[in-house]
Design a protein around this motif. Structure first.
Motif, mmCIF file in Angstrom:
data_model
loop_
_atom_site.group_PDB
_atom_site.id
_atom_site.type_symbol
_atom_site.label_atom_id
_atom_site.label_comp_id
_atom_site.label_asym_id
_atom_site.label_seq_id
_atom_site.Cartn_x
_atom_site.Cartn_y
_atom_site.Cartn_z
ATOM 1 N N ASN A 59 44.991 45.216 40.939
ATOM 2 C CA ASN A 59 43.705 45.032 40.023
ATOM 3 C C ASN A 59 42.695 44.113 40.910
ATOM 4 O O ASN A 59 42.885 44.165 42.090
ATOM 5 C CB ASN A 59 44.335 43.900 38.983
ATOM 6 N N ASP A 60 41.716 43.703 40.080
ATOM 7 C CA ASP A 60 40.666 42.800 40.897
ATOM 8 C C ASP A 60 40.577 41.458 40.693
ATOM 9 O O ASP A 60 39.623 40.569 40.733
ATOM 10 C CB ASP A 60 39.515 43.639 40.892
ATOM 11 N N ASP A 61 41.414 40.941 39.543
ATOM 12 C CA ASP A 61 41.616 39.821 38.954
ATOM 13 C C ASP A 61 42.298 38.642 39.577
ATOM 14 O O ASP A 61 42.607 37.631 39.110
ATOM 15 C CB ASP A 61 41.649 39.859 37.439
ATOM 16 N N GLY A 62 43.149 39.353 40.269
ATOM 17 C CA GLY A 62 44.429 38.457 41.021
ATOM 18 C C GLY A 62 45.850 38.915 40.371
ATOM 19 O O GLY A 62 45.829 39.234 39.193
ATOM 20 N N ARG A 82 38.585 39.064 42.721
ATOM 21 C CA ARG A 82 37.768 39.631 43.403
ATOM 22 C C ARG A 82 37.003 40.627 42.712
ATOM 23 O O ARG A 82 36.704 41.726 42.987
ATOM 24 C CB ARG A 82 38.681 40.234 44.606
ATOM 25 N N SER A 83 36.634 40.318 41.400
ATOM 26 C CA SER A 83 36.077 41.261 40.584
ATOM 27 C C SER A 83 34.539 41.535 41.188
ATOM 28 O O SER A 83 34.137 40.383 41.819
ATOM 29 C CB SER A 83 35.493 40.802 39.224
ATOM 30 N N GLY A 84 34.094 42.494 41.141
ATOM 31 C CA GLY A 84 33.038 42.984 41.663
ATOM 32 C C GLY A 84 32.939 43.287 43.193
ATOM 33 O O GLY A 84 31.993 43.559 43.788
ATOM 34 N N ILE A 100 45.243 45.530 33.862
ATOM 35 C CA ILE A 100 44.339 45.821 32.997
ATOM 36 C C ILE A 100 43.010 44.583 33.387
ATOM 37 O O ILE A 100 43.303 43.237 33.324
ATOM 38 C CB ILE A 100 44.877 45.486 31.570
ATOM 39 N N ASN A 101 41.903 45.121 33.620
ATOM 40 C CA ASN A 101 40.563 44.012 33.792
ATOM 41 C C ASN A 101 40.370 43.447 32.675
ATOM 42 O O ASN A 101 40.509 44.037 31.460
ATOM 43 C CB ASN A 101 39.463 44.939 34.277
ATOM 44 N N HIS A 102 40.082 42.143 32.949
ATOM 45 C CA HIS A 102 39.512 41.326 32.074
ATOM 46 C C HIS A 102 38.006 41.410 31.792
ATOM 47 O O HIS A 102 37.019 40.957 32.426
ATOM 48 C CB HIS A 102 39.661 39.955 32.440
ATOM 49 N N GLY A 154 36.052 46.209 41.088
ATOM 50 C CA GLY A 154 37.012 46.389 41.994
ATOM 51 C C GLY A 154 38.236 47.215 41.154
ATOM 52 O O GLY A 154 39.228 47.608 42.033
ATOM 53 N N THR A 155 38.450 47.061 40.106
ATOM 54 C CA THR A 155 39.533 47.797 39.505
ATOM 55 C C THR A 155 39.295 49.276 39.436
ATOM 56 O O THR A 155 40.320 49.822 39.831
ATOM 57 C CB THR A 155 39.294 47.588 37.738
ATOM 58 N N VAL A 156 38.147 49.494 39.255
ATOM 59 C CA VAL A 156 38.104 51.231 39.467
ATOM 60 C C VAL A 156 38.253 51.598 41.056
ATOM 61 O O VAL A 156 38.902 52.465 41.435
ATOM 62 C CB VAL A 156 36.559 51.661 39.238
#
Ligand code: MN
Length: 251
Positions: free
Chosen positions: A7-10, A38-40, A90-92, A104-106
């Protein structure tokens, strides 16, 4: 069957925890995710410093790096195994339209594109004040992944899934969509640090601009699960002949 989760939220976020629970029993799961939000981060690799991997518990690893670092490491030698699929989320927050360029999720899902099965990015279209029905997105994730294991689609396909933030009973089915488009972002927000120096916050994403029927925006607004098949080829094929003519006059 071996699934890599990222994921990108940790690694400790609510969304990835819900995803890990949802996919339990479907396959052998390994989770490798950033140590913090690390979103974005988009498709960024850490090239100037080494990457440190910390084992949190069996099957769960934290990386001081980006989502792409996590998946790249995992499929390129960190483990003595080959994964069949990457599932990210699951991205927030939703990843709709232009968001996929920054997400970052994609990106984590894209980094798994050379595996033998489609990869999946899953996002819950929640805001800070909305319901945050991660249980709904978790059920969606399980259905899609179970479906892909039973009836594989073409490989090197990235599925971008956006789930409305509503109870499961209020979903109005799944729909295949194309990406819509957003308006320009809100302006940056200037501020001052404690020493009086100027600092800036990146503004919020713009609202939907192309939200026509058939788009991801439209589906989510109608409480449907949006599933967009993404392609890596960013070539504007229709412009190649015209550009060729334009270039030929330069020389
Ligand atoms: Mn995120």
């Amino acid at each position: 069957m071996k699934i890599l989760i990222s994921n990108d939220d940790g690694y400790g976020s609510r969304g990835i925890t819900a995803l890990r629970s949802a996919l339990a029993g479907l396959a052998e799961l390994t989770t490798v995710a950033p140590d913090r939000n690390r979103s974005g981060a988009s498709n960024s690799l850490t090239l100037e410093t080494p990457l440190r991997v910390v084992g949190i518990e069996p099957g769960l690893y934290s990386v001081v790096g980006t989502p792409t670092d996590c998946v790249h490491l995992s499929v390129s030698g960190l483990f003595d195994t080959r994964f069949d699929m990457v599932v990210s989320g699951i991205n927030h927050g939703g990843n709709l339209g232009d968001d996929v360029l920054y997400s970052g999720t994609v990106a984590a899902a894209i980094e798994g594109r050379f595996l033998g099965l489609p990869t999946v990015a899953i996002s819950l279209c929640s805001g800070p004040d909305t319901g945050q029905h991660f249980d709904t997105a978790a059920r969606v994730a399980r259905q899609i992944v179970a479906g892909l294991l039973q009836r594989p689609l073409e490989s090197e396909l990235v599925l971008n899934v956006n789930v409305p933030d509503v109870p499961w009973e209020e979903l109005r089915g799944f729909v295949a969509t194309r990406l819509g488009r957003r308006h320009e972002s809100e302006p940056v927000i200037p501020s001052r640090d404690p020493r009086g120096q100027p600092v800036y916050w990146i503004g919020a994403a713009g609202p939907g601009k192309d939200v026509e029927p058939g788009t991801d925006f439209h589906a989510v607004a109608n409480q449907q699960v949006s599933v967009t098949p993404l392609t890596i080829d960013m070539t504007r094929h229709a412009a190649v002949p015209l550009l060729g003519q334009w270039l030929s006059v330069l020389t």
